[in-house]
Design an enzyme around this catalytic site. Structure first.
Site: not given
Length: 253
Positions: A9-10, A12, A17-18, A149, A162
């Protein structure tokens, strides 16, 4: 451990990182189902990558497919797992790189925005883990890799929602690891530290680089190499860990 199926996931932007994780796992022979929400990046100050997904998929070729998905929808996590199994007949791992992050400072907090952070970063991650645990039938070699993070290492005053949500992800790592190890699934969380994905303006980029003993930011490829290891047979005995891979980053100076 090659030619295994990983849900990622993640994904784009090509500099994210994805995308780096996708390239690295594909190079190792894994088959990938990618998911991401380009519209989220489009709305951020750093901007999106309109040609990112088509270009990445063309680069990866037959190794990867893509499903657009908004993890605010509670049905999406189980749907992604089911789609991976439908396409490939199995699912061996989930790498959850996705994150929702907006400016949420004290004094300007909005309940709806707090909820969005918790729903995408915590609820969706927990639902992904639950669906994956149900679908995983190999009995050994399963991998669940989450992303944080480093919230427990220092404050993030401008991103309180977050920080709270990603601290929840770190705790999920500890909670899920003993539950999934008997099923043959390891659970670990990567804190890549500040990573140069093009979001920082030049002055911030220069200032943050000085906080690294090596004088540079982390790269998406740095994070991807750690994911590669955690998905490998060599990491079979590592579970329940939050791994701070941030090049000696000094949070206070």
């Amino acid at each position: 451990m090659s030619d295994r199926v990983i849900l990622l996931t993640g994904v784009s932007r090509r500099v994210g990182i994805g995308a780096a994780v996708a390239r690295t796992l594909a190079a190792d022979g894994h088959r990938l189902l990618l998911s991401g929400l380009p519209a989220y990046d489009d709305a951020q100050p750093y901007g999106g990558d309109p040609d990112g997904l088509p270009a990445l998929l063309a680069e990866l070729g037959d190794a990867a497919g893509h499903v657009p998905a908004d993890l605010l929808d509670p049905a999406v996590p189980a749907g992604l797992v089911a789609e991976a199994v439908r396409r490939h007949g199995r699912l061996d791992g989930v790498v959850a790189v996705h994150a929702y992050s907006t400016h949420t400072p004290l004094g300007a907090l909005d309940a709806g925005e707090i909820d969005r952070h918790l729903l995408v970063n915590v609820r969706a991650t927990l639902l992904l883990a639950d669906a994956f645990a149900t679908a995983f039938t190999a009995g050994t070699g399963g991998r669940l890799v989450l992303f944080s993070s480093g919230q427990r290492l220092g404050p993030m005053p401008g991103e309180l929602a977050y920080a709270a949500s990603k601290a929840g992800v770190e705790n999920l790592t500890a909670q899920l690891a003993p539950l999934l190890m008997p099923r043959g699934i390891t659970v670990n969380c990567v804190n890549p530290g500040p990573t140069d994905t093009g979001y920082a303006p030049p002055d911030v980029h220069t200032a943050v680089a000085r906080l690294f003993p090596g004088g540079r930011w982390g790269t998406p490829e740095d994070a991807a190499r750690l994911v590669r290891f955690l998905c490998s047979p060599e990491a079979d005995w590592i579970t329940g860990q939050v791994i701070d891979s941030e090049g000696g980053f000094h949070r206070y100076r």
